[in-house]
Design a protein around this motif. Sequence first.
Motif, PDB file in Angstrom:
ATOM      1  N   THR A 221       0.913  -1.395   0.292  1.00  0.00           N
ATOM      2  CA  THR A 221      -0.147  -0.454  -0.316  1.00  0.00           C
ATOM      3  C   THR A 221       1.127   1.303   0.112  1.00  0.00           C
ATOM      4  OG1 THR A 221      -1.992  -0.763   1.030  1.00  0.00           O
ATOM      5  CG2 THR A 221      -1.631   1.509   1.747  1.00  0.00           C
ATOM      6  N   THR A 222       1.863   1.161   0.247  1.00  0.00           N
ATOM      7  CA  THR A 222       2.877   2.039   1.239  1.00  0.00           C
ATOM      8  C   THR A 222       3.591   2.723  -0.478  1.00  0.00           C
ATOM      9  OG1 THR A 222       3.705   1.752   3.297  1.00  0.00           O
ATOM     10  CG2 THR A 222       4.991   3.740   1.816  1.00  0.00           C
TER      11      THR A 222
ATOM     12  N   ASN B 168       1.106   4.087  -2.572  1.00  0.00           N
ATOM     13  CA  ASN B 168       0.480   5.673  -2.568  1.00  0.00           C
ATOM     14  C   ASN B 168       1.387   6.511  -3.094  1.00  0.00           C
ATOM     15  OD1 ASN B 168      -1.301   5.246  -0.669  1.00  0.00           O
ATOM     16  ND2 ASN B 168      -0.916   5.367   1.232  1.00  0.00           N
TER      17      ASN B 168
ATOM     18  N   ILE C 118       0.430  10.456  -3.142  1.00  0.00           N
ATOM     19  CA  ILE C 118      -0.679  10.723  -2.092  1.00  0.00           C
ATOM     20  C   ILE C 118       0.623  11.279  -0.675  1.00  0.00           C
ATOM     21  CG2 ILE C 118      -1.218   9.910  -0.299  1.00  0.00           C
ATOM     22  CD1 ILE C 118      -3.414   8.390  -2.248  1.00  0.00           C
TER      23      ILE C 118
ATOM     24  N   THR D   2      -1.161  17.569  -6.085  1.00  0.00           N
ATOM     25  CA  THR D   2      -2.862  17.335  -6.624  1.00  0.00           C
ATOM     26  C   THR D   2      -3.168  17.562  -8.409  1.00  0.00           C
ATOM     27  OG1 THR D   2      -2.879  18.627  -4.628  1.00  0.00           O
ATOM     28  CG2 THR D   2      -4.273  18.221  -6.493  1.00  0.00           C
TER      29      THR D   2
ATOM     30  N   ARG E 200      -2.285  14.344 -10.219  1.00  0.00           N
ATOM     31  CA  ARG E 200      -2.700  13.270  -9.182  1.00  0.00           C
ATOM     32  C   ARG E 200      -4.187  13.768 -10.324  1.00  0.00           C
ATOM     33  NH1 ARG E 200      -1.409  14.031  -3.940  1.00  0.00           N
ATOM     34  NH2 ARG E 200      -3.419  14.943  -3.587  1.00  0.00           N
ATOM     35  N   ARG E 201      -4.667  14.441 -10.400  1.00  0.00           N
ATOM     36  CA  ARG E 201      -5.980  14.896 -10.832  1.00  0.00           C
ATOM     37  C   ARG E 201      -5.674  14.380 -12.709  1.00  0.00           C
ATOM     38  NH1 ARG E 201      -6.361  19.750  -8.980  1.00  0.00           N
ATOM     39  NH2 ARG E 201      -5.759  21.168 -11.130  1.00  0.00           N
TER      40      ARG E 201
ATOM     41  N   PHE F 166      -8.200   6.653  -8.758  1.00  0.00           N
ATOM     42  CA  PHE F 166      -7.922   5.529  -7.425  1.00  0.00           C
ATOM     43  C   PHE F 166      -9.032   4.982  -6.994  1.00  0.00           C
ATOM     44  CE2 PHE F 166      -4.010   6.664  -5.414  1.00  0.00           C
ATOM     45  CZ  PHE F 166      -3.172   7.635  -5.107  1.00  0.00           C
TER      46      PHE F 166
ATOM     47  N   PHE G  33     -10.108   2.819  -4.098  1.00  0.00           N
ATOM     48  CA  PHE G  33      -9.616   2.039  -1.920  1.00  0.00           C
ATOM     49  C   PHE G  33     -10.784   0.617  -1.668  1.00  0.00           C
ATOM     50  CE2 PHE G  33      -6.567   5.147  -1.999  1.00  0.00           C
ATOM     51  CZ  PHE G  33      -6.892   6.909  -2.186  1.00  0.00           C
TER      52      PHE G  33
ATOM     53  N   PHE H 111     -12.570   1.047   1.281  1.00  0.00           N
ATOM     54  CA  PHE H 111     -14.323   1.712   1.601  1.00  0.00           C
ATOM     55  C   PHE H 111     -13.867   2.724   0.150  1.00  0.00           C
ATOM     56  CE2 PHE H 111     -13.296  -0.995   4.794  1.00  0.00           C
ATOM     57  CZ  PHE H 111     -11.967  -0.922   5.301  1.00  0.00           C
ATOM     58  N   PHE H 112     -15.301   1.852   0.067  1.00  0.00           N
ATOM     59  CA  PHE H 112     -15.824   2.935  -1.087  1.00  0.00           C
ATOM     60  C   PHE H 112     -15.470   4.751  -1.453  1.00  0.00           C
ATOM     61  CE2 PHE H 112     -17.266  -1.067  -0.524  1.00  0.00           C
ATOM     62  CZ  PHE H 112     -18.770  -1.004  -0.217  1.00  0.00           C
ATOM     63  N   ASN H 113     -16.328   5.120   0.078  1.00  0.00           N
ATOM     64  CA  ASN H 113     -16.318   6.285   0.411  1.00  0.00           C
ATOM     65  C   ASN H 113     -16.540   7.344  -0.110  1.00  0.00           C
ATOM     66  OD1 ASN H 113     -14.911   5.721   2.905  1.00  0.00           O
ATOM     67  ND2 ASN H 113     -12.808   5.860   2.955  1.00  0.00           N
TER      68      ASN H 113
ATOM     69  N   VAL I 219     -15.794  14.686  -9.878  1.00  0.00           N
ATOM     70  CA  VAL I 219     -14.711  14.657 -10.333  1.00  0.00           C
ATOM     71  C   VAL I 219     -14.534  14.449 -11.876  1.00  0.00           C
ATOM     72  CG1 VAL I 219     -13.043  12.561 -10.274  1.00  0.00           C
ATOM     73  CG2 VAL I 219     -13.799  12.407  -8.404  1.00  0.00           C
TER      74      VAL I 219
ATOM     75  N   ARG J 240     -16.128   7.035 -11.235  1.00  0.00           N
ATOM     76  CA  ARG J 240     -15.541   8.235 -10.606  1.00  0.00           C
ATOM     77  C   ARG J 240     -14.219   8.204 -10.962  1.00  0.00           C
ATOM     78  NH1 ARG J 240     -15.960   9.521  -3.829  1.00  0.00           N
ATOM     79  NH2 ARG J 240     -14.503   7.186  -3.742  1.00  0.00           N
TER      80      ARG J 240
ATOM     81  N   LYS K 272     -12.188  10.871 -15.810  1.00  0.00           N
ATOM     82  CA  LYS K 272     -11.181  11.463 -16.003  1.00  0.00           C
ATOM     83  C   LYS K 272     -10.226  10.588 -17.161  1.00  0.00           C
ATOM     84  CE  LYS K 272      -9.061  11.429 -12.206  1.00  0.00           C
ATOM     85  NZ  LYS K 272      -8.357  12.393 -10.797  1.00  0.00           N
TER      86      LYS K 272
ATOM     87  N   ASN L 165     -10.561  11.571   0.308  1.00  0.00           N
ATOM     88  CA  ASN L 165     -10.616  11.020  -1.277  1.00  0.00           C
ATOM     89  C   ASN L 165     -10.449  12.044  -2.325  1.00  0.00           C
ATOM     90  OD1 ASN L 165     -11.424   7.862  -1.106  1.00  0.00           O
ATOM     91  ND2 ASN L 165     -11.857   8.735   0.341  1.00  0.00           N
TER      92      ASN L 165
ATOM     93  N   ALA M 203      -7.858  12.594  -3.034  1.00  0.00           N
ATOM     94  CA  ALA M 203      -7.092  11.646  -3.893  1.00  0.00           C
ATOM     95  C   ALA M 203      -7.370  11.825  -5.222  1.00  0.00           C
ATOM     96  CB  ALA M 203      -6.870  10.613  -3.136  1.00  0.00           C
ATOM     97  N   SER M 204      -8.354  12.137  -5.634  1.00  0.00           N
ATOM     98  CA  SER M 204      -8.737  12.259  -6.991  1.00  0.00           C
ATOM     99  C   SER M 204      -8.113  13.607  -7.935  1.00  0.00           C
ATOM    100  CB  SER M 204     -10.791  12.348  -6.949  1.00  0.00           C
ATOM    101  OG  SER M 204     -10.877  11.125  -6.441  1.00  0.00           O
ATOM    102  N   GLY M 205      -7.867  14.197  -7.148  1.00  0.00           N
ATOM    103  CA  GLY M 205      -6.886  15.373  -7.856  1.00  0.00           C
ATOM    104  C   GLY M 205      -7.639  17.097  -7.206  1.00  0.00           C
TER     105      GLY M 205
ATOM    106  N   LEU N  61      -2.995  12.174   3.966  1.00  0.00           N
ATOM    107  CA  LEU N  61      -3.995  11.167   3.464  1.00  0.00           C
ATOM    108  C   LEU N  61      -3.980  10.199   3.158  1.00  0.00           C
ATOM    109  CD1 LEU N  61      -4.157  13.402  -0.348  1.00  0.00           C
ATOM    110  CD2 LEU N  61      -5.631  13.253   1.752  1.00  0.00           C
TER     111      LEU N  61
ATOM    112  N   ALA O 265     -15.265   5.517   6.091  1.00  0.00           N
ATOM    113  CA  ALA O 265     -16.013   7.116   6.280  1.00  0.00           C
ATOM    114  C   ALA O 265     -17.284   6.115   7.746  1.00  0.00           C
ATOM    115  CB  ALA O 265     -16.694   8.131   4.790  1.00  0.00           C
TER     116      ALA O 265
END
Lengths: 264, 781
Positions: A77-78, A81, A86, A110, A113-114, A119, A121, A123-125, A139, A182, A186, B684, B687-689, B772, B780
């Motif tokens: 995972t590190t 990231n 991240i 940032t 990443r954009r 990503f 994960f 836990f979808f969050n 997004v 999501r 992009k 999150n 992380a998406s930008g 992050l 969450a």
Amino acid sequence: MAGLASKFRDHSDKRQPPPESGSSDAHAPRPPVITLADVHKRYGEGAAAVDALRGVDLEIPSGVFAVLLGPSGSGKTTLLNLVGAIEPPSSGQLIVDGVDLQGLDGGAQTTFRREHIGFVFQFFNLIPTLTALENVLLVAELVGAGRSEAEDALAAVGLADRADHFPSALSGGEQQRVAVARAVVKSPPLLLCDEPTGSLDLATGQQVLATLREMNRKRGITVVLVTHNQAIATMADTVVHMGSGLVTAVEPNANPRPATEVVW
Amino acid sequence: MNPLRRKLFREMRRHRGQFAAIVFMALLGTALFGGSFDAWRNLQASYNQVFVDLNLADYTMAGVASDKAQTVAAVNGVATVVERDVAETGLDIGGHLLAGRLVGYPLGQAPALDRIRVDTGSLPDGPDQVVVEKHLAGAMGLAPGSTLKVALASGWHQVTVSGIGVSAEYLWPAPSRQQILVPSDEWGVVFAAPELVDQAPSVSHQLLVGYAPGADRAALDSQLSQLATNLGATDSFSRAELASNAALKEDMDGFGEMSFMFPMLFLGAAGLTVYVLLGRLVRAQRGEIGVLLALGLRRRAIVSHYVSFGLVAALAGAIPGALIGVGLGDLVTTLYTGELGIPTRVVNFYPDTPLIGIGFGLLMGVLAPLAPAVRAARMSPGEAMRATSVSVGEISLAERLVPPLRRLPERWKLIVRGIGRNRLRSGATVLGIVIAITLVLVSWGLLDTTQVLVDQQFVQIERQSIELTTLGPVSNSLLAEVTATPGVTAAEPVARLTVGLSTATGSYGTQLVGFVQDTQMHGFLAPGGAAVQLPASGLLVDDALRSKLGLASGDNVTVTTSDGSKATAVVAGFVHEPLGAYAYGALPYVRQVLGQQSVDSQTRSVMVRTDGAASQTVRDALSKLPGVVAVVRSDSLKSLLDQFMGLFYVFVGVMFVLGALLAFALIYATISANVAERSVELANLRASGMSAGQIGRMITTENLLLATIGIVPGLIIGYLVSAEFMASFSSDLFAFDLVIRPLSFVAAALAAVLAVGLSLVPTLRAVGRVDLGTVVRERAT
């Protein structure tokens, strides 16, 4: 499930669709999308310091479906990231999709990443106050994409008919597929997934894996998936074994299994 | 240490910002309660001690003949009746003419009632010696051995100061309830032998009444009030109605109200914050709670664990707050009694005050977390440990009411729906904004109102620059000399008659002021603010007396003068004035009602308008005119009011700061809880930008929208609370009609927005610093 529409943003200068199996290009070397050279990552200081990565050298070609496999605490995972900007590496060279990530400040990370990373994960969050479509559109707006791209992304993961549902009305698998949509709306060249099936049952997990494989095959998105689950590794083009903060082996898989046949 | 207890302290540390906010609010609430409650009790004790030490009369009747004393003494419950004479006259202290009151004080022995305490020097031992009341002595620099002149019927008479004294009647030196604010260099009290007082013009005979121990004070006050009316008193008042006591009581009652209001406000806000914070904590720890319950932990242990959070926060604030309150009470009492020159200062330690304060804190600490704690304990372990636990999403109310809002960009939908995501928490933020606006409006409303009051009283109503008092009735020649004085643009004779107004409903001692018909010296404002003319026939009576005496326009009212004669006058209308409750009439009408000779003999004032330049020079010139015994400049009273307001401004400033701190603490706690709950979602998005700046702007916009939602109810509630607050100060002495200037509303709204903005600073910094890599791996909540 329907494939991705061609209306997505085009990273064709960076991505190549994977060659058909058996074609003369199947074994031609592909440019690496991820290059790590002697990458270290240390957390903490002094006696409490933890070396999560202890000099990783790795190249992952573009367009592959790669799995980082290892037990808990192996550093996978590190590594993910770091590749996703991240966290910064403590030392070493790290080039992802042509961008040297060493020394990037927060704003540049940032932006990277954009423009380059999607990503997913464990836990979808999802944002609970936005519908499935709105979560994807949020997004999409970051990169100037619009409603049609978002709808196509949802359709690609088979949730077009659930677009107006809030996360509380979706199952775990559906929420994770919205998270995939999501991530790919992009049109990122690289999709990083950290235990995406960790919260899901077998059938749902297979669906999600199949979706990820679809993204890789149809659009040539390089997928790097982290898992401790040996069975999932059987669907990968390349398996990177990790242990104790190091890459212990890189194993090509000539006959990756379809996601529906992966059983755990 | 018990692991649960260790968990508790670690959680306090983890949420140290919000914990500190709760402790701070509990501390402030308890300290302010203790300070104001103890100050209130100390002040009551101080005043009561003075009254006991100096035997302050329980009831006073003025203008009652000596032969009525036995009638009064015969009333059941009356223990003592003392007679004395009092005269309003002029004083000349080193060439400075001012109005004064001579109070008869027997030579050789202290009277049974209304004694004085001589702080410097001694009591007089002859009729040419006097004791000067300490406020006058201080203002004019008098000491034993100083001389001054007293205006007697025969002319100026020099006397020597034998001592400087304190009187329970004049703790706040005021000539009457209508004249509460008089500069000490324009009016003062001198205690003199009865033989001297009897030589002054306009002597009033008074009966001082002392009640028997244990007598029913309220019943006796009522009984004697009626008796005074029957006996033809020009004025009568109980101890509570004494001008000095009435003025001081307003302040004391203010402390009493604050001692109730502050703990309600601050501890209520602290309680709400505890409730919001623990609600969030319980939600975030569902899984842990489920595991603990599954492992066999008793439900009451879960309740106790979460209640302990509130309890520890409450006690951490309430205990030091209670101790601070003890010191604060002493400090306030000392400052206050020192400022007002209260001769006896009682500072007691009231052990129940800190206990009550801590009790309030404990109550908050137990009740506030109880609901979330019980909710936690009632969870089914399986349900609590289930992985997915997603808040129910819905279209916002705003989008349902205004459908085009559904076409907003997703970032804006996130903001708008975020407001309704946790209604209680959003409500708490709005409440913080309402509190901030209310406290700002109450403070600034006080300022606006008093500034308007001063302007109204000294520009629109009292238009004279100077008022002279003469020894005898104002003569035409004197009037001509006054008019001819350089700087004088107008001069009018004015009659000031001490009268009692009575109806079947009751009686009230006041002044009937007679002006020339088309006077330039006084503006008459009806209730509502419209200017009215002084009628040729009938009286204009202050609005405060409408209910006191049950009056309406056209009613008759009985007017009793200082010599006991009665007449009937008609009420032509009402006026509304900030200070005092007077009756006004045109001189010809007043003469017609009360008799020409009676009125002319009381026409001992001349009001003067100057051209504005060097009014001190004009004052000095007027002082030298023969027959003038007192000269009062209107602007000296205005300066006294401004000085008085200085204390007020300090109070307002303190209220403003406290309100800002309270609002900041409450809003910070709710905003940070909101953001913490969404930390994983926001990570999150990062992380998406999405940049930290974009997320910061979303959070800021959401909370500024909440601030906007709170502004309108805040302004409305603030206005209502201000009106109530002002009304609590209003009486026949002061009419505080709330005025809040438009700019004050704008400033209050801006203050609320500023409070939200400042509250966001620590939260946004935390958002920017989030790890992050760690947060994106969390689920969450």
